[in-house]
Design a protein around this motif. Structure first.
Motif, PDB file in Angstrom:
ATOM      1  N   GLY A  22       0.819  -1.210   0.000  1.00 25.58           N
ATOM      2  CA  GLY A  22       0.000   0.000   0.000  1.00 25.58           C
ATOM      3  C   GLY A  22       0.850   1.258   0.000  1.00 25.58           C
ATOM      4  N   TRP A  23       1.911   1.268   0.802  1.00 28.04           N
ATOM      5  CA  TRP A  23       2.806   2.431   0.832  1.00 28.04           C
ATOM      6  C   TRP A  23       3.511   2.610  -0.508  1.00 28.04           C
ATOM      7  N   ILE A  24       3.879   1.524  -1.150  1.00 25.40           N
ATOM      8  CA  ILE A  24       4.506   1.603  -2.483  1.00 25.40           C
ATOM      9  C   ILE A  24       3.522   2.210  -3.482  1.00 25.40           C
ATOM     10  N   LEU A  25       2.260   1.780  -3.410  1.00 24.60           N
ATOM     11  CA  LEU A  25       1.237   2.338  -4.303  1.00 24.60           C
ATOM     12  C   LEU A  25       1.037   3.827  -4.054  1.00 24.60           C
ATOM     13  N   LEU A  26       1.094   4.247  -2.802  1.00 26.44           N
ATOM     14  CA  LEU A  26       0.956   5.677  -2.502  1.00 26.44           C
ATOM     15  C   LEU A  26       2.116   6.473  -3.085  1.00 26.44           C
ATOM     16  N   LEU A  27       3.325   5.942  -2.969  1.00 29.47           N
ATOM     17  CA  LEU A  27       4.476   6.627  -3.566  1.00 29.47           C
ATOM     18  C   LEU A  27       4.348   6.698  -5.081  1.00 29.47           C
ATOM     19  N   LEU A  28       3.908   5.622  -5.684  1.00 27.55           N
ATOM     20  CA  LEU A  28       3.703   5.597  -7.126  1.00 27.55           C
ATOM     21  C   LEU A  28       2.623   6.599  -7.535  1.00 27.55           C
ATOM     22  N   SER A  29       1.621   6.755  -6.700  1.00 31.50           N
ATOM     23  CA  SER A  29       0.539   7.699  -7.010  1.00 31.50           C
ATOM     24  C   SER A  29       1.054   9.137  -7.069  1.00 31.50           C
ATOM     25  N   VAL A  30       2.046   9.453  -6.280  1.00 32.51           N
ATOM     26  CA  VAL A  30       2.622  10.804  -6.308  1.00 32.51           C
ATOM     27  C   VAL A  30       3.228  11.083  -7.680  1.00 32.51           C
ATOM     28  N   TYR A  31       3.928  10.100  -8.233  1.00 33.51           N
ATOM     29  CA  TYR A  31       4.509  10.248  -9.568  1.00 33.51           C
ATOM     30  C   TYR A  31       3.412  10.518 -10.605  1.00 33.51           C
TER      31      TYR A  31
END
Length: 149
Positions: A22-31
């Motif tokens: 989930g945290w990885i997906l949140l970081l990817l969402s910022v991009y």
């Protein structure tokens, strides 16, 4: 919503490893949220004083060569990331409803863009997926391989 969910529900994890995804997906969402703004400003031929969303041309380079709707994808990734991080039924329901509404917005946006750009956008739709960035990367790599031959 995000901070509320994390603060009140994060302590009760059922599957801790899913929260890492989930945290990885949140970081990817910022991009996927930030990069399109710069791409539009650079490539979209927006009139001076207008918002970056008032494009005059189809931007099909950079992140837009991978997915057609990167900012909507960003919202979907946030909702999915929240589900995986928080792991609470209330957040699950809220996020699923949000994801459905976001997807409806994507479909409406495609119709608007077909009216605005016509056949050029239809060809772009065939070449680049709506939000599936993994498929978009595979298609991009395939196009580059074919072009190199």
């Amino acid at each position: 919503m995000f901070f509320f969910a994390i603060y009140f529900f994060y302590r009760n994890l059922l599957l801790e490893r899913l929260s890492y995804l989930g945290w990885i997906l949140l970081l990817l969402s910022v991009y996927f949220a930030i990069v399109p703004v710069y791409s539009f400003r650079k490539k979209a031929e927006v009139s001076k004083g207008k918002s970056y969303i008032h494009t005059k041309v189809i931007v099909d380079t950079g992140v837009f060569s991978v997915v057609r709707h990167p900012q909507y994808l960003s919202m979907l990734l946030v909702a999915l990331g929240l589900i995986l991080i928080v792991q609470h039924w209330l957040i699950f329901i809220f996020s699923v409803v949000s994801m459905i509404l976001i997807y409806i917005g994507i479909l409406k946006q495609d119709k608007i863009l077909v009216r605005k750009f016509g056949d050029d956008y239809k060809r772009y739709m065939q070449k680049v997926p709506r939000t599936n960035f993994l498929l978009g990367i595979l298609r991009l790599v395939k196009r580059k391989i074919i072009k190199a031959q």
